[in-house]
Motif scaffolding. Structure first.
Motif, short mmCIF file in Angstrom:
data_model
loop_
_atom_site.label_atom_id
_atom_site.label_comp_id
_atom_site.label_asym_id
_atom_site.label_seq_id
_atom_site.Cartn_x
_atom_site.Cartn_y
_atom_site.Cartn_z
N GLU A 153 -107.91 10.83 43.28
CA GLU A 153 -107.23 9.94 43.31
C GLU A 153 -106.44 9.84 45.33
O GLU A 153 -107.40 10.69 45.50
CB GLU A 153 -106.16 10.15 42.69
CG GLU A 153 -106.44 9.91 41.45
CD GLU A 153 -105.21 10.54 40.56
OE1 GLU A 153 -103.76 10.40 41.09
OE2 GLU A 153 -104.97 10.17 39.03
N HIS A 154 -106.36 8.59 45.73
CA HIS A 154 -105.56 8.92 46.98
C HIS A 154 -104.42 9.28 47.07
O HIS A 154 -104.27 9.57 48.66
CB HIS A 154 -105.56 7.68 47.39
CG HIS A 154 -104.36 6.87 46.52
ND1 HIS A 154 -104.05 6.41 45.19
CD2 HIS A 154 -102.87 6.44 47.47
CE1 HIS A 154 -103.18 5.23 44.94
NE2 HIS A 154 -102.23 6.20 45.57
N THR A 155 -103.72 10.09 46.12
CA THR A 155 -102.67 11.10 46.07
C THR A 155 -103.25 12.19 47.05
O THR A 155 -101.95 13.27 46.84
CB THR A 155 -101.90 10.54 45.30
OG1 THR A 155 -103.14 11.00 43.71
CG2 THR A 155 -101.14 9.80 44.63
N VAL A 156 -104.52 12.75 46.56
CA VAL A 156 -104.87 14.01 46.68
C VAL A 156 -104.98 14.25 48.02
O VAL A 156 -105.08 13.53 48.84
CB VAL A 156 -106.46 14.02 46.05
CG1 VAL A 156 -107.05 15.63 46.38
CG2 VAL A 156 -106.55 13.88 44.51
N SER A 157 -104.47 15.60 48.83
CA SER A 157 -104.99 15.79 50.00
C SER A 157 -105.72 16.66 50.68
O SER A 157 -106.32 17.77 49.74
CB SER A 157 -103.12 16.31 50.40
OG SER A 157 -102.23 16.09 50.57
N VAL A 158 -106.27 15.05 51.74
CA VAL A 158 -107.48 16.38 51.65
C VAL A 158 -107.40 16.77 53.50
O VAL A 158 -107.44 15.91 54.61
CB VAL A 158 -108.65 15.62 51.69
CG1 VAL A 158 -110.03 15.91 52.81
CG2 VAL A 158 -108.64 14.62 50.95
N TYR A 159 -107.90 18.21 53.54
CA TYR A 159 -107.44 19.02 54.71
C TYR A 159 -109.67 19.29 55.15
O TYR A 159 -110.08 19.86 54.89
CB TYR A 159 -107.36 20.34 54.23
CG TYR A 159 -105.87 19.68 54.26
CD1 TYR A 159 -104.50 19.41 55.16
CD2 TYR A 159 -105.05 19.61 53.00
CE1 TYR A 159 -103.16 19.60 55.11
CE2 TYR A 159 -103.93 19.13 53.06
CZ TYR A 159 -102.82 19.02 53.72
OH TYR A 159 -102.39 19.16 53.50
N VAL A 160 -109.82 19.32 56.41
CA VAL A 160 -111.04 19.69 57.48
C VAL A 160 -110.24 20.56 58.25
O VAL A 160 -109.61 19.94 59.28
CB VAL A 160 -111.77 18.99 58.15
CG1 VAL A 160 -112.85 19.51 58.65
CG2 VAL A 160 -111.83 17.28 56.65
N VAL A 163 -106.69 9.15 52.82
CA VAL A 163 -107.92 9.13 52.24
C VAL A 163 -107.26 8.55 51.64
O VAL A 163 -106.50 7.04 50.84
CB VAL A 163 -107.11 10.11 50.68
CG1 VAL A 163 -107.72 9.92 49.63
CG2 VAL A 163 -106.89 11.71 51.05
N TYR A 164 -108.00 6.97 51.53
CA TYR A 164 -108.17 5.82 51.05
C TYR A 164 -108.16 5.65 49.31
O TYR A 164 -108.18 6.25 49.06
CB TYR A 164 -109.29 4.42 51.03
CG TYR A 164 -109.51 4.87 52.68
CD1 TYR A 164 -108.40 4.25 53.95
CD2 TYR A 164 -110.22 5.97 53.92
CE1 TYR A 164 -108.37 4.45 55.42
CE2 TYR A 164 -109.75 6.04 55.49
CZ TYR A 164 -109.32 5.20 56.03
OH TYR A 164 -108.54 4.98 57.28
N GLN A 224 -113.08 9.90 55.35
CA GLN A 224 -113.81 10.53 55.88
C GLN A 224 -113.81 10.54 57.68
O GLN A 224 -112.28 10.07 57.84
CB GLN A 224 -114.69 8.64 56.39
CG GLN A 224 -113.90 7.56 56.75
CD GLN A 224 -114.93 6.39 56.74
OE1 GLN A 224 -116.28 7.13 56.46
NE2 GLN A 224 -113.87 5.07 57.17
N CYS A 225 -114.22 11.54 58.42
CA CYS A 225 -113.73 11.40 59.64
C CYS A 225 -114.88 11.92 60.63
O CYS A 225 -116.48 12.51 60.07
CB CYS A 225 -112.61 13.13 59.51
SG CYS A 225 -113.58 14.45 59.12
N ASP A 226 -114.82 11.88 61.86
CA ASP A 226 -115.83 12.79 62.99
C ASP A 226 -115.16 14.36 63.34
O ASP A 226 -114.12 13.85 64.08
CB ASP A 226 -115.95 11.91 64.16
CG ASP A 226 -116.69 10.58 63.29
OD1 ASP A 226 -117.93 10.50 62.73
OD2 ASP A 226 -116.50 9.18 63.91
#
Length: 713
Positions: free
Chosen positions: A446-453, A460-461, A467-469
């Protein structure tokens, strides 16, 4: 146009008057205007006009009554003198081309001295002398005059010749004819005035006469006054006032309730919960229920549904798992409280739950607590979370006793993390793009999830797409990129990518020659067109090993990578040349390819005569001499050799020959350029081979020649 004789209105294009047939253009053509007749005075050009036409000027000629009386007493002739010409209508007159008619056919104008003959003079019975009537009786009413039927007399009898001379028919009129002409004139004038008024309204909007016409138009409209507005009754006015005070009172009451609600939350120390509560209130005033258990739900303390007082051992309490009416998982247990005792449940996510026994007898209570009250509200590393409830009882004497409640487990969902780029990552790692940038894409639940790189949070859309560079920290060392997805009360997901710095690796170059041996022979124009394929955008160059023998033109490459160029032989050269084609392009490896192009001898005698020296082997020359001149491609050689085998190489037929010289057997390889020789069908046969040296064959060190002709020995 106004007739100067009778004053009638005529169209501007008319040449003759439609009433009296007078020439309307007589005074305007061929010089100065003619003098006005005595019957009708001249038109005064200085008189004011109304609209586009001039007003008529009526005849002012006096009538001699004595002459009229004398004419009545004269006897009438026995026979009529003439009959009047028929009246010509305006529509018929307009159809006649007056310009084409001769001038002598135009009716003569009215004479000035002629006096109109009255109706009384033509009547058989003259009227009595005592009763004299005016020459032109007045009409009492115009409408009555129009209703009268006027009949033109069939014949008009002229007066005796002694009294009056004969007049043209168009100059004698009776009172009835005058009245009829007068009505026709009035009708014509009225129609012309209506046409003038329409034209005036259309073209004279800004002229001074507009005011007069507008006043005439405004007079046609009837003024209708606007009815007065009805006054509102006092009763209705009083009703509006009551409605206003009612709405105002309602608004004030709502404001007071809201202020009291806020004061209550602040006074009870729950001001931090107020924004969340207000955001969950819908238009119906009810909390929004999306299926998520409310961590602040009130625990239900119920008694035994059988109606009997339940019993419980507070030292051996058992937990029960159930669901409430909303379908949320809950825990419950039974506890017995003595009179005055208070049970307090410590809940991590909300205020403590307090149950007090206010009765005079002991009672058992069964609190129902949602499991969401014990959720950790943090990202989890394990799906199973163990909870130990805390509760204590305070007696009437103030003594606190802790309840030993058993622990229970809560299972939480796991986050699904999927990488869509890069894919198929090798064990040694994936190389970053130019600039040490690695593009990363993936999805979560879901878009409520937090993503870390690498601990940097990403956007998160909708649909859980991110997505990221990512830019590598070092340009020389590999780096491990950690991608982590987490959410409160969910098990976190993590994946790693081994990335290596960017290193330039050129791509392979494609370069081929697509022609066969036959196509590489020069034509009658001493040219060979060489074609092939390469990488689109590559730059190609072609050269020969003998510029005196042949030269290459410029190489052109199209958008699909197909190239072509021309090889031109010297007119005095026969034989073969080696062509080398090279290709370069940024980001690709350099490549080159070679081919052999030939110019065939027409006859065997041409080969012998054009050779730069001619020798025969094994006699009188030997193979040792031939090996010494292996690179002299202009030398002509004749070999007596036996065919050993044949094979294909790069599209050419290579023949292995055996030559015996001075008692020693030598191996010679030859490229067959003869069209007629078929060595594959003649293995073991002996031939006289006419050829040219072409160095040595590969790494064998054996002689390599090009065969032009072959004859059986």
């Amino acid at each position: 146009m106004i007739c100067k004789e009778c004053g009638a209105y005529n169209p501007d294009h008319a040449s003759y008057c439609k009433v009296c047939a007078a020439n309307l253009k007589e005074g305007t053509q061929g010089g100065a205007p003619q003098a006005a007749s005595g019957r009708y005075p001249a038109m005064d050009d200085t008189r004011p006009s109304r609209g586009f036409v001039r007003p008529p000027i009526w005849s002012a000629a006096p009538v001699d009554t004595d002459e009229v009386k004398a004419s009545k007493e004269k006897p009438l002739p026995a026979e009529p003198v003439y009959a009047p010409e028929p009246f010509v209508r305006e529509s018929e007159a307009e159809q006649v081309d007056l310009k084409a008619e001769p001038k002598d056919e135009i009716p003569a104008p009215v004479a000035e001295e002629v006096t109109p003959v009255l109706d009384e003079e033509l009547h058989e019975e003259p009227a009595p002398v005592a009763e004299e009537k005016p020459p032109f009786p007045a009409l009492e009413d115009e409408d009555e005059a129009e209703d009268e039927v006027d009949v033109m007399p069939d014949k008009v009898i002229a007066a005796p010749e002694t009294a009056h001379e004969p007049e043209p028919p168009t100059t004698q009129w009776s009172p009835r004819e005058v009245r009829k002409l007068e009505r026709q004139r009035r009708k014509s004038v009225q129609e012309d005035e209506e046409d003038d008024l329409k034209a005036y309204k259309k073209y004279a909007e800004n002229e001074d006469e507009d005011e007069e016409l507008e006043e005439d138009e405004y007079d046609e409209y009837e003024y209708v006054p606007t009815p007065p507005r009805k006054k509102k009754s006092k009763q209705k006015k009083g009703g509006s006032s009551k409605l206003f005070w009612f709405l105002l009172g309602t608004l004030i009451l709502v404001i007071l309730i809201g202020v009291g609600f806020v004061v209550y939350y602040v006074a009870t120390g729950r001001s931090s919960e107020l924004p969340g509560f207000l955001s969950n209130i819908n238009c119906a005033g009810e909390p929004v229920t999306d299926g998520t258990p409310d961590p602040n739900a009130t625990a239900d303390a119920t008694q035994d549904p059988s109606g009997e007082t339940p019993t419980s051992d507070n030292n051996n309490i058992q937990l029960s798992r159930e669901t409430n009416e909303s379908g949320d998982p809950c825990i419950s247990f039974i506890v017995t409280l003595q009179p005055g005792e208070t049970l307090t449940l410590e809940l991590p996510n909300r205020d403590p739950e307090v149950i007090t026994n206010s009765d005079t007898t002991a009672k058992s209570y069964e609190p129902v607590i949602p499991e969401s009250c014990y959720w950790p509200n943090t990202p989890l590393e394990s799906a199973v979370y163990t909870v130990t409830p805390e509760a204590y009882i305070v007696g009437a004497d103030g003594v606190q006793t802790t309840l030993n409640l058993p622990s229970f487990d809560i299972t939480f969902p796991e986050i699904t993390l999927t990488l869509t780029a890069p894919t198929e990552i090798p064990e040694e790692g994936i190389m970053a793009a130019e600039g040490n940038v690695l593009h990363i894409e993936g999805t979560v639940g879901e878009h409520t999830v937090s993503v870390y790189v690498n601990d940097e949070q990403q956007i998160v859309y909708t649909g859980g797409v991110f997505q990221c560079d990512y830019t590598l920290q070092s340009e020389e060392q590999s780096e491990t990129i950690v991608i982590r997805a987490e959410q409160d009360n969910c098990v976190s997901a993590q994946t790693e990518i081994l990335a290596t710095p960017y290193v330039f690796v050129p791509e392979p170059m494609v370069l081929t020659v697509v022609q066969g041996v036959d196509a590489l022979r020069a034509s009658e124009t001493n040219k060979v067109t060489i074609r092939g394929t390469t990488v689109p955008g590559a730059t190609l160059a072609a050269v020969t090993d003998n510029s005196d023998a042949a030269n290459c033109g410029s190489v052109s490459v199209d958008a699909l990578g197909n190239y072509t160029f021309d090889l031109t032989f010297n007119s005095n050269y026969y034989g073969l040349v080696n062509v080398t084609i090279s290709a370069v392009k940024e980001g690709h490896e350099e490549a080159s390819v070679s081919c052999i192009a030939t110019r065939m001898f027409d006859e065997r005698s041409d080969f012998i005569n054009n050779a730069d020296g001619y020798v025969e082997i094994p006699r009188p020359q030997t193979m040792a001499y031939l090996l010494e001149n292996a690179d002299n491609t202009a030398l002509g050689v004749r070999l007596i050799a036996t065919v050993v085998e044949t094979f294909e190489q790069d599209g050419y037929t290579i023949v292995k020959l055996s030559v015996t010289s001075e008692g020693t057997e030598y191996t010679v390889y030859t490229m067959n350029q003869s069209v007629r020789w078929q060595p594959a069908d003649n293995i073991g046969k002996r031939y006289k081979v006419y050829c040219s040296p072409n160095g040595t064959y590969g790494d064998t060190g054996d002689m390599f020649v090009v065969t032009w002709f072959a004859l059986a020995d």
